[in-house]
Design a protein around this motif. Structure first.
Motif, PDB file in Angstrom:
ATOM      1  N   LEU A  44      35.825 -31.960 -47.541  1.00 53.77           N
ATOM      2  CA  LEU A  44      35.237 -30.672 -47.697  1.00 53.77           C
ATOM      3  C   LEU A  44      34.029 -30.828 -48.453  1.00 53.77           C
ATOM      4  O   LEU A  44      33.703 -31.493 -49.329  1.00 53.77           O
ATOM      5  CB  LEU A  44      36.401 -29.842 -48.254  1.00 53.77           C
ATOM      6  CG  LEU A  44      37.552 -29.381 -47.343  1.00 53.77           C
ATOM      7  CD1 LEU A  44      38.506 -28.481 -48.171  1.00 53.77           C
ATOM      8  CD2 LEU A  44      37.234 -28.631 -46.042  1.00 53.77           C
ATOM      9  N   PRO A  45      33.251 -29.767 -48.326  1.00 54.16           N
ATOM     10  CA  PRO A  45      31.685 -29.729 -48.996  1.00 54.16           C
ATOM     11  C   PRO A  45      31.658 -29.868 -50.516  1.00 54.16           C
ATOM     12  O   PRO A  45      30.836 -30.800 -50.721  1.00 54.16           O
ATOM     13  CB  PRO A  45      31.248 -28.179 -48.429  1.00 54.16           C
ATOM     14  CG  PRO A  45      32.271 -27.361 -48.290  1.00 54.16           C
ATOM     15  CD  PRO A  45      33.317 -28.299 -47.626  1.00 54.16           C
ATOM     16  N   ASP A  69      31.581 -21.213 -49.349  1.00 50.93           N
ATOM     17  CA  ASP A  69      30.653 -21.643 -48.420  1.00 50.93           C
ATOM     18  C   ASP A  69      29.819 -20.242 -47.730  1.00 50.93           C
ATOM     19  O   ASP A  69      30.544 -19.429 -47.070  1.00 50.93           O
ATOM     20  CB  ASP A  69      31.106 -22.397 -47.083  1.00 50.93           C
ATOM     21  CG  ASP A  69      30.100 -23.232 -46.303  1.00 50.93           C
ATOM     22  OD1 ASP A  69      28.878 -22.497 -46.300  1.00 50.93           O
ATOM     23  OD2 ASP A  69      30.385 -24.080 -45.591  1.00 50.93           O
ATOM     24  N   ASP A 108      29.350 -20.711 -43.416  1.00 45.64           N
ATOM     25  CA  ASP A 108      30.507 -20.592 -42.507  1.00 45.64           C
ATOM     26  C   ASP A 108      31.865 -20.860 -43.481  1.00 45.64           C
ATOM     27  O   ASP A 108      31.858 -21.918 -43.945  1.00 45.64           O
ATOM     28  CB  ASP A 108      30.686 -21.307 -41.353  1.00 45.64           C
ATOM     29  CG  ASP A 108      31.555 -21.151 -40.270  1.00 45.64           C
ATOM     30  OD1 ASP A 108      32.455 -20.219 -40.477  1.00 45.64           O
ATOM     31  OD2 ASP A 108      31.340 -21.379 -39.165  1.00 45.64           O
ATOM     32  N   SER A 109      32.634 -19.835 -43.593  1.00 49.52           N
ATOM     33  CA  SER A 109      33.753 -20.112 -44.523  1.00 49.52           C
ATOM     34  C   SER A 109      35.107 -20.916 -43.821  1.00 49.52           C
ATOM     35  O   SER A 109      35.858 -21.427 -44.470  1.00 49.52           O
ATOM     36  CB  SER A 109      34.565 -18.763 -45.057  1.00 49.52           C
ATOM     37  OG  SER A 109      34.819 -17.944 -43.753  1.00 49.52           O
ATOM     38  N   TRP A 121      36.291 -24.386 -42.105  1.00 51.97           N
ATOM     39  CA  TRP A 121      35.982 -25.654 -41.913  1.00 51.97           C
ATOM     40  C   TRP A 121      37.049 -26.268 -40.840  1.00 51.97           C
ATOM     41  O   TRP A 121      38.297 -25.875 -41.235  1.00 51.97           O
ATOM     42  CB  TRP A 121      35.819 -26.495 -43.019  1.00 51.97           C
ATOM     43  CG  TRP A 121      34.504 -26.314 -43.842  1.00 51.97           C
ATOM     44  CD1 TRP A 121      33.953 -24.987 -44.580  1.00 51.97           C
ATOM     45  CD2 TRP A 121      33.555 -27.286 -43.865  1.00 51.97           C
ATOM     46  NE1 TRP A 121      32.616 -25.320 -44.857  1.00 51.97           N
ATOM     47  CE2 TRP A 121      32.550 -26.585 -44.561  1.00 51.97           C
ATOM     48  CE3 TRP A 121      33.255 -28.347 -43.406  1.00 51.97           C
ATOM     49  CZ2 TRP A 121      31.011 -27.070 -44.824  1.00 51.97           C
ATOM     50  CZ3 TRP A 121      32.182 -29.111 -43.866  1.00 51.97           C
ATOM     51  CH2 TRP A 121      31.186 -28.480 -44.546  1.00 51.97           C
ATOM     52  N   LYS A 167      38.892 -29.743 -39.483  1.00 47.60           N
ATOM     53  CA  LYS A 167      38.858 -31.338 -39.514  1.00 47.60           C
ATOM     54  C   LYS A 167      39.269 -31.953 -38.062  1.00 47.60           C
ATOM     55  O   LYS A 167      40.220 -31.398 -37.562  1.00 47.60           O
ATOM     56  CB  LYS A 167      40.042 -31.540 -40.567  1.00 47.60           C
ATOM     57  CG  LYS A 167      40.124 -33.354 -40.712  1.00 47.60           C
ATOM     58  CD  LYS A 167      41.002 -33.740 -41.749  1.00 47.60           C
ATOM     59  CE  LYS A 167      41.292 -35.432 -41.698  1.00 47.60           C
ATOM     60  NZ  LYS A 167      42.059 -35.671 -42.842  1.00 47.60           N
ATOM     61  N   TRP A 196      35.199 -33.357 -41.578  1.00 51.85           N
ATOM     62  CA  TRP A 196      35.402 -31.961 -41.645  1.00 51.85           C
ATOM     63  C   TRP A 196      34.040 -31.550 -41.227  1.00 51.85           C
ATOM     64  O   TRP A 196      32.983 -32.390 -41.437  1.00 51.85           O
ATOM     65  CB  TRP A 196      35.539 -31.491 -43.175  1.00 51.85           C
ATOM     66  CG  TRP A 196      36.833 -31.573 -43.530  1.00 51.85           C
ATOM     67  CD1 TRP A 196      37.507 -32.891 -44.284  1.00 51.85           C
ATOM     68  CD2 TRP A 196      37.899 -30.885 -43.466  1.00 51.85           C
ATOM     69  NE1 TRP A 196      38.759 -32.693 -44.584  1.00 51.85           N
ATOM     70  CE2 TRP A 196      39.078 -31.319 -44.006  1.00 51.85           C
ATOM     71  CE3 TRP A 196      38.213 -29.345 -42.909  1.00 51.85           C
ATOM     72  CZ2 TRP A 196      40.353 -30.991 -44.089  1.00 51.85           C
ATOM     73  CZ3 TRP A 196      39.580 -28.927 -42.964  1.00 51.85           C
ATOM     74  CH2 TRP A 196      40.500 -29.684 -43.713  1.00 51.85           C
ATOM     75  N   ILE A 197      34.069 -30.314 -40.767  1.00 48.10           N
ATOM     76  CA  ILE A 197      32.570 -29.782 -40.128  1.00 48.10           C
ATOM     77  C   ILE A 197      32.864 -28.119 -39.842  1.00 48.10           C
ATOM     78  O   ILE A 197      34.081 -27.681 -39.851  1.00 48.10           O
ATOM     79  CB  ILE A 197      32.519 -30.473 -38.677  1.00 48.10           C
ATOM     80  CG1 ILE A 197      30.852 -29.973 -38.172  1.00 48.10           C
ATOM     81  CG2 ILE A 197      33.428 -30.003 -37.578  1.00 48.10           C
ATOM     82  CD1 ILE A 197      30.565 -30.432 -36.618  1.00 48.10           C
ATOM     83  N   ARG A 198      31.848 -27.399 -40.358  1.00 43.72           N
ATOM     84  CA  ARG A 198      31.586 -26.040 -40.015  1.00 43.72           C
ATOM     85  C   ARG A 198      32.226 -25.638 -38.467  1.00 43.72           C
ATOM     86  O   ARG A 198      31.885 -26.416 -37.806  1.00 43.72           O
ATOM     87  CB  ARG A 198      30.323 -25.329 -40.371  1.00 43.72           C
ATOM     88  CG  ARG A 198      30.061 -25.404 -41.963  1.00 43.72           C
ATOM     89  CD  ARG A 198      29.044 -24.771 -42.214  1.00 43.72           C
ATOM     90  NE  ARG A 198      28.664 -24.756 -43.719  1.00 43.72           N
ATOM     91  CZ  ARG A 198      27.799 -25.626 -44.085  1.00 43.72           C
ATOM     92  NH1 ARG A 198      27.053 -26.661 -43.414  1.00 43.72           N
ATOM     93  NH2 ARG A 198      27.585 -25.653 -45.544  1.00 43.72           N
ATOM     94  N   GLU A 199      32.958 -24.662 -38.589  1.00 37.30           N
ATOM     95  CA  GLU A 199      33.594 -24.190 -37.136  1.00 37.30           C
ATOM     96  C   GLU A 199      32.110 -23.907 -36.227  1.00 37.30           C
ATOM     97  O   GLU A 199      32.123 -24.113 -34.785  1.00 37.30           O
ATOM     98  CB  GLU A 199      34.435 -23.054 -37.206  1.00 37.30           C
ATOM     99  CG  GLU A 199      34.763 -22.651 -35.860  1.00 37.30           C
ATOM    100  CD  GLU A 199      35.669 -21.441 -36.072  1.00 37.30           C
ATOM    101  OE1 GLU A 199      36.613 -21.050 -35.215  1.00 37.30           O
ATOM    102  OE2 GLU A 199      35.071 -20.325 -36.663  1.00 37.30           O
TER     103      GLU A 199
END
Length: 326
Positions: A69-70, A96, A99-100, A102, A104, A114-117
């Motif tokens: 996570l970030p 964040d 974009d809240s 995330w 996986k 992990w990446i933002r939706e």
């Protein structure tokens, strides 16, 4: 005697109804005793239309994912175009500001992160051929390009066909209702598709993630659209068969089918775009009256050539064999 028999039968039925057993089914008092994680997963799936274990195909050149996570990310990995990934976990990161949500994703045991939706959905497509087909026809740049090609190519083809006095749908049509019906179905389907985009975007989004070709398993508006697509396929086959049957020359048949494809392409582009601005609805009504009027006026064959047997609308020289019919 008969009245007594009837009373006895009625009384027997009442007794049977009052003493009938009721099957309560299997007793599962904890059937809906779900964990908070399961409830959150169901809620997320309802609003986002996908959840854990959902499969995607990467459509971007590269999909960049982080190993954590970030706040704890250390390394970055890349998933290439065409590779398949699965949703492994979903996490909310309130800190964040971009974009809240995330997600996986995992490509294999090693490549996962992990990446933002919002970044994920821009670079992937559901791992389903129907969803990928929708992606192709929903691309704005492709639609604009098709609009230009369809209008220019259709106008050029109609000009050439009319100058040669060749057969073309709506203007010098063959004696078959299927080409005209195909054009009307394409126009109506494009109008319905644009209407769903306007007034039922969320239901279309759910269909995009969970597509089906069964119109009876969908809501009414989506079922009508899928049924219209099936009707287009069936009518296309009927139009192809009638064209080959009614035309003696294969060259004329190919020329006519090319003109029919051009008209259908123009119908799809015009009605799918104009409906977004509410112009498509009156235009569709006018087009239906125009197509039916042209068909009733010009395509009913009243005569048959005495030499080759071809159907003719009027007496005179047969366009197929050249014989004169009086």
């Amino acid at each position: 005697m008969y009245m007594r028999l009837i009373k006895n039968i009625v009384l027997l039925l009442v007794v049977c109804l009052l003493t009938a057993c009721y099957n309560h089914g299997q007793q599962t008092p904890d059937a809906w005793d779900l964990t908070q994680h399961q409830l959150d997963s169901i809620s997320f799936s309802t609003t986002h239309h996908y959840t854990q274990n959902y499969n995607f195909v990467v459509t971007a050149d590269q999909l960049q994912i982080s190993d954590a996570l970030p706040d704890y990310a250390f390394d970055t990995m890349y998933v290439e175009r065409g590779e398949r990934i699965v949703v492994a976990a979903i996490q909310t990161v309130p800190t964040d500001s971009i974009d809240s949500v995330w997600v996986k994703v995992a490509h294999d045991e090693i490549v996962q992160g992990w990446i933002r939706e919002s970044e994920l959905l821009q670079g992937v497509s559901p791992d389903d051929p129907i969803s990928q087909f929708i992606d192709i026809f929903s691309d704005v740049h492709l639609l604009v390009f098709l609009a230009f090609c369809a209008v220019v190519g259709g106008a050029y083809a109609m000009r050439r066909l009319l100058r040669r006095q060749a057969y073309i749908v709506h203007f010098n049509d063959i004696d078959s209702p299927y080409p005209m019906a195909l054009c009307l179905l394409i126009a109506a389907s494009a109008t319905l598709y644009a209407t769903i985009q306007l007034f039922g975007a969320e239901s279309w989004r759910h269909y995009y993630f969970h597509p089906s070709l069964n119109p009876f398993a969908l809501p009414l508006h989506l079922g009508l659209f899928v049924a219209s697509v099936w009707a287009v396929v069936i009518t296309s086959l009927a139009a192809l068969q009638d064209t080959l049957r009614l035309m003696s020359s294969r060259y004329d048949a190919v020329l006519y089918l090319g003109g029919l494809v051009a008209v259908c392409a123009v119908d799809y582009v015009v009605f799918s775009i104009f409906t977004l601005y509410y112009i498509g609805y009156p235009l569709l009504i006018a087009y239906i009256f125009f197509a039916l009027g042209r068909y009733r006026r010009h395509t009913h064959s009243r005569y048959q050539c005495g030499h080759c047997g071809a159907l003719l609308q009027d007496k005179g020289r047969c366009p197929h064999c050249g014989a004169v019919n009086v």
